[in-house]
Scaffold this motif. Structure first.
Motif, short mmCIF file in Angstrom:
data_model
loop_
_atom_site.label_atom_id
_atom_site.label_comp_id
_atom_site.label_asym_id
_atom_site.label_seq_id
_atom_site.Cartn_x
_atom_site.Cartn_y
_atom_site.Cartn_z
N THR A 72 0.84 -1.20 0.00
CA THR A 72 0.00 0.00 0.00
C THR A 72 0.87 1.25 0.00
O THR A 72 0.65 2.18 -0.78
N VAL A 73 1.88 1.27 0.85
CA VAL A 73 2.76 2.44 0.97
C VAL A 73 3.55 2.64 -0.33
O VAL A 73 3.67 3.76 -0.83
N ILE A 74 4.06 1.55 -0.90
CA ILE A 74 4.82 1.65 -2.15
C ILE A 74 3.92 2.16 -3.27
O ILE A 74 4.32 3.03 -4.06
N THR A 75 2.69 1.67 -3.32
CA THR A 75 1.75 2.12 -4.35
C THR A 75 1.43 3.59 -4.18
O THR A 75 1.38 4.35 -5.17
N LEU A 76 1.21 4.03 -2.95
CA LEU A 76 0.93 5.45 -2.70
C LEU A 76 2.09 6.33 -3.13
O LEU A 76 1.90 7.37 -3.77
N LEU A 77 3.32 5.92 -2.79
CA LEU A 77 4.49 6.70 -3.17
C LEU A 77 4.63 6.74 -4.69
O LEU A 77 4.88 7.80 -5.27
N SER A 78 4.45 5.61 -5.34
CA SER A 78 4.55 5.56 -6.79
C SER A 78 3.49 6.46 -7.43
O SER A 78 3.78 7.18 -8.39
N SER A 79 2.28 6.43 -6.89
CA SER A 79 1.20 7.27 -7.42
C SER A 79 1.49 8.75 -7.24
O SER A 79 1.23 9.55 -8.14
N LEU A 80 2.02 9.10 -6.07
CA LEU A 80 2.40 10.50 -5.84
C LEU A 80 3.42 10.96 -6.86
O LEU A 80 3.31 12.04 -7.44
N ARG A 81 4.43 10.14 -7.07
CA ARG A 81 5.50 10.51 -8.00
C ARG A 81 4.98 10.57 -9.44
O ARG A 81 5.37 11.45 -10.20
N GLU A 82 4.11 9.66 -9.79
CA GLU A 82 3.56 9.67 -11.14
C GLU A 82 2.70 10.92 -11.35
O GLU A 82 2.76 11.55 -12.41
N ALA A 83 1.93 11.28 -10.33
CA ALA A 83 1.09 12.48 -10.44
C ALA A 83 1.95 13.73 -10.58
O ALA A 83 1.60 14.66 -11.30
N GLU A 84 3.08 13.76 -9.88
CA GLU A 84 3.97 14.92 -9.95
C GLU A 84 4.60 15.07 -11.33
O GLU A 84 4.77 16.17 -11.83
N THR A 85 4.95 13.96 -11.95
CA THR A 85 5.60 14.03 -13.26
C THR A 85 4.58 14.22 -14.37
O THR A 85 4.94 14.68 -15.45
N GLY A 86 3.32 13.86 -14.09
CA GLY A 86 2.30 13.97 -15.11
C GLY A 86 2.61 13.07 -16.30
O GLY A 86 2.24 13.36 -17.43
N GLN A 87 3.31 11.98 -16.06
CA GLN A 87 3.75 11.08 -17.12
C GLN A 87 2.55 10.46 -17.83
O GLN A 87 1.63 9.96 -17.22
N THR A 88 2.59 10.54 -19.15
CA THR A 88 1.57 9.92 -19.99
C THR A 88 2.28 9.05 -21.01
O THR A 88 3.33 9.41 -21.51
N VAL A 89 1.67 7.93 -21.30
CA VAL A 89 2.25 7.00 -22.27
C VAL A 89 1.22 6.79 -23.38
O VAL A 89 0.04 6.63 -23.11
N THR A 90 1.69 6.78 -24.60
CA THR A 90 0.81 6.52 -25.74
C THR A 90 1.17 5.18 -26.34
O THR A 90 2.34 4.92 -26.64
N VAL A 91 0.15 4.32 -26.48
CA VAL A 91 0.35 3.01 -27.10
C VAL A 91 -0.80 2.79 -28.07
O VAL A 91 -1.89 3.32 -27.90
N PRO A 92 -0.57 1.98 -29.11
CA PRO A 92 -1.67 1.66 -30.02
C PRO A 92 -2.80 0.96 -29.27
O PRO A 92 -2.56 0.12 -28.39
#
Length: 136
Positions: A67-87
């Protein structure tokens, strides 16, 4: 509840009968760092995770390392605003494989006397979101 030691003690003293038996589980910023080895959360990230845990619904069974690892990963992903495009077809293929694995996990949960829906709540939500994005 999230707060300083003083705030939490005052809350306990004002909301519970003195002498009443209870168990209080405590997580600190240091605990967050220990639960996320190699991820090195900043003090601000650790505070945000503690606050998220305190405000989260559905944690009646506690908070795990995952749970803690997922929360940290989500926080970091939200901060970077990372988006991935795939077919879309590639995403559908991956979702198909994920769906088969989710069925296997659900079967194992049912065989073990567990609730498949509870076991896969987050995954089902993600799959529904992806299906919606694909217009399926």
């Amino acid at each position: 509840m999230y707060g300083t030691t003083t705030e939490i003690c005052i809350h306990l003293l004002t909301h519970f009968i003195p002498g009443e038996n209870m168990t209080v589980l405590v997580l600190t910023e240091d605990d967050i760092r220990e639960l996320t080895p190699g991820m090195h959360p900043t003090p601000d990230e650790a505070r945000q995770i503690l606050s998220l845990i305190a405000s989260a619904d559905g944690l009646e069974f506690g908070v795990s390392e995952d749970t803690v690892i997922t929360l940290l990963s989500s926080l970091r992903e939200a901060e970077t605003g990372q988006t991935v495009t795939v077919p879309a077809q590639m995403l559908r293929a991956v979702m198909h494989l994920a769906g088969r694995e989710m069925e296997r996990i659900a079967d194992c949960a049912r065989e073990g006397g567990g609730d498949a829906e509870d076991s896969l709540r987050e995954e089902n939500h993600m799959m529904a979101t992806l299906h919606g994005a694909l217009g399926d």
